[in-house]
Design a protein around this motif. Sequence first.
Motif, PDB file in Angstrom:
ATOM      1  N   MET A 123      32.328  23.361  39.123  1.00 44.75           N
ATOM      2  CA  MET A 123      32.278  22.001  38.557  1.00 44.75           C
ATOM      3  C   MET A 123      31.541  20.989  39.454  1.00 44.75           C
ATOM      4  O   MET A 123      30.804  20.147  38.943  1.00 44.75           O
ATOM      5  N   ASP A 124      31.740  21.074  40.796  1.00 42.18           N
ATOM      6  CA  ASP A 124      31.060  20.105  41.672  1.00 42.18           C
ATOM      7  C   ASP A 124      29.547  20.249  41.543  1.00 42.18           C
ATOM      8  O   ASP A 124      28.811  19.257  41.524  1.00 42.18           O
ATOM      9  N   ASP A 125      29.104  21.488  41.441  1.00 40.74           N
ATOM     10  CA  ASP A 125      27.673  21.732  41.293  1.00 40.74           C
ATOM     11  C   ASP A 125      27.161  21.199  39.943  1.00 40.74           C
ATOM     12  O   ASP A 125      26.083  20.603  39.864  1.00 40.74           O
ATOM     13  N   PHE A 126      27.958  21.391  38.892  1.00 41.88           N
ATOM     14  CA  PHE A 126      27.575  20.871  37.569  1.00 41.88           C
ATOM     15  C   PHE A 126      27.450  19.348  37.620  1.00 41.88           C
ATOM     16  O   PHE A 126      26.507  18.763  37.086  1.00 41.88           O
ATOM     17  N   THR A 127      28.416  18.702  38.268  1.00 43.29           N
ATOM     18  CA  THR A 127      28.409  17.237  38.333  1.00 43.29           C
ATOM     19  C   THR A 127      27.212  16.730  39.136  1.00 43.29           C
ATOM     20  O   THR A 127      26.525  15.793  38.718  1.00 43.29           O
TER      21      THR A 127
END
Length: 407
Positions: A123-127
């Motif tokens: 998720m951090d990478d997606f954000t």
Amino acid sequence: MRLIEGHRPLTPDSAIPVFDVDPYSEETLLDPGPFYTALREAGPVVFIPRYSVLAVGRYEETRKTFSDHENFVSSRGIGMDDFKLEKPWRPPSIILEVDPPDHTKTRKVMSKALSPKVVRTLMDDFTAAAEAIVDRLLQQSEIEGVVDLAEAFPTTVFPKAVGMKDVNTRHLVDYGAIVFNAVGPDNARRRAAMQRAPEVGGWITAACARDRLTEDGLGAMVYAAADAGEITSEEAGMLVRSFLSAGVDTTVTGIGNALWCFSQNPSQWDALLEDPKLARPAFEEVLRYTSPVHTFARTANLDTEIADYPVPEGAKVLCVLGAANMDPDKWGDPEVFRIDRRPVGHMAFGAGIHGCVGQNIARGELEALLSVMARKVARIEPAGEAVWRPNNAIRALDRLPLKLIAK
Ligand code: OVV
């Protein structure tokens, strides 16, 4: 499905209502709403003479048929071709085009690689990727929503999550469109896709090899299952191919359709700005309202029935997911796009043992992107005509000119 002597799926005295349409006409694929309504009104199951197939579009029958993997199998193909009678255009998917018990083993490997726990680590990478793309687009006076955003985001984050060393954005997006067009009848659209299949499919197969993947991605998790003896390494390569078949064009379409929904319904963008926690339910409503995968089929593997009508072995049944998602008997006001609807039970991810195994990662991608946009974008306005791109199985945009107005 072509008619083959001795394999007529229906007897002439079948009582099933006849519905004389082409679900794959350009007109219908560009604007499927009237077809969905007519299909539901024609009966709980109908016979379409043009292709000699059955079709369901009411919510109850679509859900029941689509999830009844014992009577309605996937191993004979989930499109018009019956793999028992015709050679598939590519080696069949070992998770999609297969039944238990073979399906059970591959499904388990893919479920683990795509589990909520794994998605949380992404998720951090997606954000971060969403922030970079949205910040850049907010510098422009206009954007082309399909290429600049809908394609840009998944082709940035997904190949990275899989651990691909080779990235060809065009091939990744186009492969999905080829796979989905292949599901349809032998029409011009499918023939054009088949022309491109050797080149694009060859690149895809090569990109699935173990030495073309990093050791820390979803691809490596699948190959680790081969090391553990759960599957063979050939099967691992085939499952990585499934990531690339089903994981790019679908999320590209989901994002494009979401942008279209919000550009057409500005009050719903305001509602998201008001309560950004609605990002996930909003995506569910986009899925229900636009049904990116509009139609997949099943094949009756024995004499059975739908809604008390006899259905003979060998009958193909089109399950029109888009029609089920617009059934007023299920949804009340299906024509209204409302992000607070929480459309539990929608058919856009399918249902039953073949229900989308990637739905957690798809939701994660959309949640990240819509949440970032809700922080940064005040309005999403049309900047020209939205143009749909007809496809035999997926309802996707070709062009979506937009103005993004910064907060
Ligand atoms: C288009 C599609 C959907 C789901 C699975 C696959 C393809 C696959 O190749 O496994």
